[in-house]
Motif scaffolding. Structure first.
Motif, PDB file in Angstrom:
ATOM      1  N   ASP A  42       0.863  -1.188   0.000  1.00 57.91           N
ATOM      2  CA  ASP A  42       0.000   0.000   0.000  1.00 57.91           C
ATOM      3  C   ASP A  42       0.899   1.239   0.000  1.00 57.91           C
ATOM      4  O   ASP A  42       1.364   1.689   1.055  1.00 57.91           O
ATOM      5  CB  ASP A  42      -0.906  -0.034   1.232  1.00 57.91           C
ATOM      6  N   ALA A  43       1.121   1.786  -1.191  1.00 59.45           N
ATOM      7  CA  ALA A  43       2.064   2.900  -1.353  1.00 59.45           C
ATOM      8  C   ALA A  43       1.625   4.155  -0.591  1.00 59.45           C
ATOM      9  O   ALA A  43       2.464   4.881  -0.061  1.00 59.45           O
ATOM     10  CB  ALA A  43       2.256   3.218  -2.831  1.00 59.45           C
ATOM     11  N   GLU A  44       0.346   4.411  -0.535  1.00 64.93           N
ATOM     12  CA  GLU A  44      -0.131   5.609   0.173  1.00 64.93           C
ATOM     13  C   GLU A  44       0.141   5.499   1.670  1.00 64.93           C
ATOM     14  O   GLU A  44       0.629   6.436   2.283  1.00 64.93           O
ATOM     15  CB  GLU A  44      -1.622   5.830  -0.089  1.00 64.93           C
ATOM     16  N   ARG A  45      -0.146   4.365   2.271  1.00 65.40           N
ATOM     17  CA  ARG A  45       0.097   4.178   3.700  1.00 65.40           C
ATOM     18  C   ARG A  45       1.588   4.067   4.012  1.00 65.40           C
ATOM     19  O   ARG A  45       2.021   4.406   5.102  1.00 65.40           O
ATOM     20  CB  ARG A  45      -0.624   2.929   4.203  1.00 65.40           C
ATOM     21  N   TYR A  46       2.377   3.610   3.044  1.00 62.76           N
ATOM     22  CA  TYR A  46       3.824   3.530   3.261  1.00 62.76           C
ATOM     23  C   TYR A  46       4.399   4.923   3.501  1.00 62.76           C
ATOM     24  O   TYR A  46       5.363   5.073   4.250  1.00 62.76           O
ATOM     25  CB  TYR A  46       4.509   2.847   2.078  1.00 62.76           C
ATOM     26  N   LYS A  47       3.784   5.930   2.922  1.00 63.65           N
ATOM     27  CA  LYS A  47       4.210   7.313   3.168  1.00 63.65           C
ATOM     28  C   LYS A  47       4.067   7.660   4.647  1.00 63.65           C
ATOM     29  O   LYS A  47       4.863   8.424   5.193  1.00 63.65           O
ATOM     30  CB  LYS A  47       3.406   8.283   2.302  1.00 63.65           C
ATOM     31  N   ASP A  48       3.048   7.101   5.304  1.00 66.58           N
ATOM     32  CA  ASP A  48       2.872   7.319   6.745  1.00 66.58           C
ATOM     33  C   ASP A  48       4.040   6.712   7.518  1.00 66.58           C
ATOM     34  O   ASP A  48       4.512   7.287   8.503  1.00 66.58           O
ATOM     35  CB  ASP A  48       1.559   6.709   7.231  1.00 66.58           C
ATOM     36  N   SER A  96       7.113   8.994   7.142  1.00 63.33           N
ATOM     37  CA  SER A  96       6.980  10.170   8.010  1.00 63.33           C
ATOM     38  C   SER A  96       7.212   9.818   9.475  1.00 63.33           C
ATOM     39  O   SER A  96       7.897  10.544  10.197  1.00 63.33           O
ATOM     40  CB  SER A  96       5.590  10.791   7.850  1.00 63.33           C
TER      41      SER A  96
END
Length: 95
Positions: A14-20, A23
């Protein structure tokens, strides 16, 4: 004193959650003197099964690398990563 290195091989689900994760991990990396030497990018599979993302992080010492992983700050990030990616991670001592 020999430096320590994280070597991580990661498949992100999950690329979007990997950004979390990225951060959340930033504080731990800054606190423990992390220096990213490789973060994703092009790679060539030579032997075995490669993962899509390969990361090499340099730390001032082997102990600093282990301490970073075990820190409360990184453990928060690790829980996110474990939900959204599959990985192998090791710490190795430099020469």
């Amino acid at each position: 004193m020999a430096k320590g290195y994280w070597i991580a091989r990661v498949d992100i689900r999950d690329a979007e959650r990997y950004k979390d994760y990225v951060s959340a991990a930033k504080l731990a990396f800054e606190k423990h003197g992390a220096n990213f030497l490789a973060r994703g990018g092009e790679f060539t599979e030579l032997e075995g099964k490669a993962r899509a993302r390969n990361v090499v992080i340099e730390f001032p010492s082997h102990q600093a690398a282990v301490d970073c992983y075990n820190s409360p700050e990184y453990q928060i990030a690790a829980k996110i990563r474990q939900e959204v990616a599959d990985a192998e991670m090791v710490v190795v001592e430099g020469i």
